[in-house]
Motif scaffolding. Structure first.
Motif, PDB file in Angstrom:
ATOM      1  N   GLU A 189      35.930   6.952  -0.266  1.00 18.77           N
ATOM      2  CA  GLU A 189      34.766   8.254  -1.514  1.00 18.77           C
ATOM      3  C   GLU A 189      36.495   9.193  -2.276  1.00 18.77           C
ATOM      4  O   GLU A 189      36.740   9.191  -3.321  1.00 18.77           O
ATOM      5  N   GLN A 190      37.622   9.213  -1.196  1.00 16.26           N
ATOM      6  CA  GLN A 190      38.968   9.868  -1.872  1.00 16.26           C
ATOM      7  C   GLN A 190      40.042   9.042  -2.618  1.00 16.26           C
ATOM      8  O   GLN A 190      39.984   9.819  -3.950  1.00 16.26           O
ATOM      9  N   GLU A 191      39.950   7.424  -2.337  1.00 14.33           N
ATOM     10  CA  GLU A 191      40.733   7.386  -3.366  1.00 14.33           C
ATOM     11  C   GLU A 191      39.968   6.620  -3.443  1.00 14.33           C
ATOM     12  O   GLU A 191      40.890   6.093  -5.509  1.00 14.33           O
ATOM     13  N   LYS A 192      38.395   6.517  -4.147  1.00 16.39           N
ATOM     14  CA  LYS A 192      37.285   6.572  -5.694  1.00 16.39           C
ATOM     15  C   LYS A 192      37.884   7.285  -6.103  1.00 16.39           C
ATOM     16  O   LYS A 192      38.255   6.880  -7.883  1.00 16.39           O
ATOM     17  N   SER A 193      37.783   8.529  -6.488  1.00 18.43           N
ATOM     18  CA  SER A 193      37.945   9.959  -6.382  1.00 18.43           C
ATOM     19  C   SER A 193      39.405   9.662  -7.198  1.00 18.43           C
ATOM     20  O   SER A 193      39.549   9.856  -8.949  1.00 18.43           O
ATOM     21  N   LEU A 194      40.433   9.603  -6.878  1.00 20.83           N
ATOM     22  CA  LEU A 194      41.735   9.413  -7.357  1.00 20.83           C
ATOM     23  C   LEU A 194      42.315   8.133  -8.220  1.00 20.83           C
ATOM     24  O   LEU A 194      42.312   8.548  -9.052  1.00 20.83           O
ATOM     25  N   TRP A 195      41.164   7.159  -7.695  1.00 16.87           N
ATOM     26  CA  TRP A 195      40.973   6.014  -9.013  1.00 16.87           C
ATOM     27  C   TRP A 195      40.472   6.490 -10.580  1.00 16.87           C
ATOM     28  O   TRP A 195      40.697   5.910 -11.112  1.00 16.87           O
ATOM     29  N   LEU A 196      39.376   6.932 -10.353  1.00 19.05           N
ATOM     30  CA  LEU A 196      38.334   7.958 -11.305  1.00 19.05           C
ATOM     31  C   LEU A 196      39.872   8.908 -12.496  1.00 19.05           C
ATOM     32  O   LEU A 196      40.066   8.698 -13.655  1.00 19.05           O
ATOM     33  N   HIS A 197      40.729   9.396 -11.629  1.00 19.61           N
ATOM     34  CA  HIS A 197      41.251  11.041 -12.543  1.00 19.61           C
ATOM     35  C   HIS A 197      42.532   9.714 -12.665  1.00 19.61           C
ATOM     36  O   HIS A 197      43.273  10.251 -14.002  1.00 19.61           O
TER      37      HIS A 197
ATOM     38  N   VAL B 151      49.661  21.008 -18.684  1.00 12.81           N
ATOM     39  CA  VAL B 151      49.776  19.583 -18.102  1.00 12.81           C
ATOM     40  C   VAL B 151      50.436  18.840 -16.145  1.00 12.81           C
ATOM     41  O   VAL B 151      49.461  18.356 -15.431  1.00 12.81           O
ATOM     42  N   ASP B 152      51.423  19.759 -16.675  1.00 12.73           N
ATOM     43  CA  ASP B 152      52.531  18.889 -15.208  1.00 12.73           C
ATOM     44  C   ASP B 152      51.656  19.392 -13.880  1.00 12.73           C
ATOM     45  O   ASP B 152      51.672  18.112 -13.149  1.00 12.73           O
ATOM     46  N   VAL B 153      51.463  20.474 -13.784  1.00 12.88           N
ATOM     47  CA  VAL B 153      50.547  21.091 -12.470  1.00 12.88           C
ATOM     48  C   VAL B 153      49.546  20.114 -12.115  1.00 12.88           C
ATOM     49  O   VAL B 153      48.923  19.883 -11.472  1.00 12.88           O
ATOM     50  N   VAL B 154      48.480  20.142 -13.336  1.00  9.17           N
ATOM     51  CA  VAL B 154      47.323  19.648 -13.487  1.00  9.17           C
ATOM     52  C   VAL B 154      47.764  17.823 -13.300  1.00  9.17           C
ATOM     53  O   VAL B 154      46.288  16.686 -11.913  1.00  9.17           O
ATOM     54  N   VAL B 155      48.151  17.186 -13.879  1.00 11.84           N
ATOM     55  CA  VAL B 155      48.924  15.878 -12.995  1.00 11.84           C
ATOM     56  C   VAL B 155      48.984  15.432 -12.088  1.00 11.84           C
ATOM     57  O   VAL B 155      49.048  14.872 -10.849  1.00 11.84           O
ATOM     58  N   ASP B 156      50.096  16.383 -11.065  1.00 11.69           N
ATOM     59  CA  ASP B 156      50.441  16.047 -10.234  1.00 11.69           C
ATOM     60  C   ASP B 156      49.471  17.012  -8.709  1.00 11.69           C
ATOM     61  O   ASP B 156      48.960  15.750  -8.023  1.00 11.69           O
ATOM     62  N   VAL B 157      47.680  17.291  -9.635  1.00  7.77           N
ATOM     63  CA  VAL B 157      46.974  17.148  -9.308  1.00  7.77           C
ATOM     64  C   VAL B 157      46.117  15.862  -8.961  1.00  7.77           C
ATOM     65  O   VAL B 157      45.560  15.646  -8.032  1.00  7.77           O
ATOM     66  N   LEU B 158      45.788  15.789 -10.287  1.00  4.79           N
ATOM     67  CA  LEU B 158      45.227  14.303 -10.322  1.00  4.79           C
ATOM     68  C   LEU B 158      45.722  13.762 -10.310  1.00  4.79           C
ATOM     69  O   LEU B 158      45.047  12.631  -9.193  1.00  4.79           O
ATOM     70  N   THR B 159      47.327  13.729  -9.316  1.00  5.37           N
ATOM     71  CA  THR B 159      46.877  12.293  -8.174  1.00  5.37           C
ATOM     72  C   THR B 159      47.972  12.299  -7.468  1.00  5.37           C
ATOM     73  O   THR B 159      48.451  11.438  -6.818  1.00  5.37           O
ATOM     74  N   GLY B 160      47.886  13.931  -6.751  1.00  4.80           N
ATOM     75  CA  GLY B 160      48.661  13.991  -5.809  1.00  4.80           C
ATOM     76  C   GLY B 160      47.341  13.210  -3.918  1.00  4.80           C
ATOM     77  O   GLY B 160      46.602  13.279  -4.120  1.00  4.80           O
ATOM     78  N   LEU B 161      48.426  13.005  -2.962  1.00  7.94           N
ATOM     79  CA  LEU B 161      48.127  12.047  -2.139  1.00  7.94           C
ATOM     80  C   LEU B 161      47.623  13.555  -1.167  1.00  7.94           C
ATOM     81  O   LEU B 161      47.083  13.009  -0.553  1.00  7.94           O
TER      82      LEU B 161
ATOM     83  N   GLU C 180      46.242  17.110   1.195  1.00 11.56           N
ATOM     84  CA  GLU C 180      45.327  17.358   1.179  1.00 11.56           C
ATOM     85  C   GLU C 180      44.329  18.153  -0.064  1.00 11.56           C
ATOM     86  O   GLU C 180      43.277  18.114  -0.286  1.00 11.56           O
ATOM     87  N   VAL C 181      45.332  18.743  -0.386  1.00 15.49           N
ATOM     88  CA  VAL C 181      44.767  19.704  -0.740  1.00 15.49           C
ATOM     89  C   VAL C 181      44.428  18.935  -2.535  1.00 15.49           C
ATOM     90  O   VAL C 181      43.074  19.389  -2.723  1.00 15.49           O
ATOM     91  N   SER C 182      44.991  17.767  -3.189  1.00 24.37           N
ATOM     92  CA  SER C 182      44.867  17.757  -4.700  1.00 24.37           C
ATOM     93  C   SER C 182      43.312  16.968  -4.212  1.00 24.37           C
ATOM     94  O   SER C 182      42.518  16.596  -5.162  1.00 24.37           O
ATOM     95  N   SER C 183      43.457  16.549  -2.994  1.00 23.64           N
ATOM     96  CA  SER C 183      42.532  15.374  -2.289  1.00 23.64           C
ATOM     97  C   SER C 183      41.165  15.904  -2.814  1.00 23.64           C
ATOM     98  O   SER C 183      39.890  15.551  -3.336  1.00 23.64           O
ATOM     99  N   ASP C 184      41.097  17.121  -2.165  1.00 21.44           N
ATOM    100  CA  ASP C 184      40.110  18.394  -1.904  1.00 21.44           C
ATOM    101  C   ASP C 184      39.484  18.994  -3.130  1.00 21.44           C
ATOM    102  O   ASP C 184      38.115  18.599  -3.421  1.00 21.44           O
ATOM    103  N   LEU C 185      40.584  18.911  -4.156  1.00 26.01           N
ATOM    104  CA  LEU C 185      39.684  19.693  -5.600  1.00 26.01           C
ATOM    105  C   LEU C 185      39.970  18.756  -5.892  1.00 26.01           C
ATOM    106  O   LEU C 185      37.989  19.066  -7.158  1.00 26.01           O
ATOM    107  N   ARG C 186      39.729  17.087  -5.902  1.00 25.13           N
ATOM    108  CA  ARG C 186      38.991  16.027  -7.051  1.00 25.13           C
ATOM    109  C   ARG C 186      38.032  15.871  -6.296  1.00 25.13           C
ATOM    110  O   ARG C 186      36.981  15.449  -7.428  1.00 25.13           O
TER     111      ARG C 186
END
Length: 166
Positions: A58-66, A116-126, A128-134
């Motif tokens: 599920e985390q990887e699917k969310s990362l893929w969509l983002h 935008v740069d901060v958003v990109v970091d969260v959208l593609t971050g590996l 735990e915080v980025s993953s949870d936010l996605r």
């Protein structure tokens, strides 16, 4: 010193951070270590885990969509950030003030205000915080239904190819 165990200094060099940051990671339990007297020792494999975290399906699917919506963000950042902001504004009244969803929406507000740069970091971050936010993403509606279905189909093919037992 053998090749399996690293000092905090060696770990800091590999991670590109300060030695104190490594000590803090150990103290918070984010980096597993062993103490040899007063010195911390970290397994090399533990450092590698930080570089290659294991995501659930599920985390990887969310990362893929983002990742799929990144094209829209790069081509029209104002429009995409505005959509996310409007979603947050619309969703906040529907959630408990002390709930997890509200906390995520408030974190997203902070991320969006960082640009935008901060958003990109969260959208593609590996991390735990980025993953949870996605998992509570305000970017609903950025991808069209067709794009979303294509991304999900592509993800399933990727997952089946990369994650099936050989």
């Amino acid at each position: 010193m053998n090749d399996i165990w690293l000092t905090t200094g060696e770990t800091a060099t590999l991670l590109g951070v300060s030695r104190q940051h490594v000590v803090d990671l150990c103290d918070r339990g984010e980096l597993v270590c062993t103490k040899a007297g007063t010195h911390r020792r970290i397994r090399r494999s533990e450092v590698q885990r930080l570089f290659n975290p294991q995501l659930t399906r599920e985390q990887e699917k969310s990362l893929w969509l983002h990742r799929a919506l990144m094209g829209h963000l790069m081509l029209d950042p104002q429009k995409v950030l505005q959509m996310a902001t409007e979603n947050i504004t619309r969703w906040k009244p529907k959630h408990r003030a002390d709930g997890i969803a509200m906390r995520s929406l408030e974190q997203w507000e902070q991320v969006l205000s960082g640009g935008v740069d901060v958003v990109v970091d969260v959208l593609t971050g590996l991390d735990e915080v980025s993953s949870d936010l996605r998992q509570n993403s305000p970017f609903a509606g950025v991808l069209s239904d067709v794009e979303r279905r294509q991304a999900l189909r592509s993800f399933r093919e990727h997952w089946d190819h990369e994650h099936t037992a050989a």
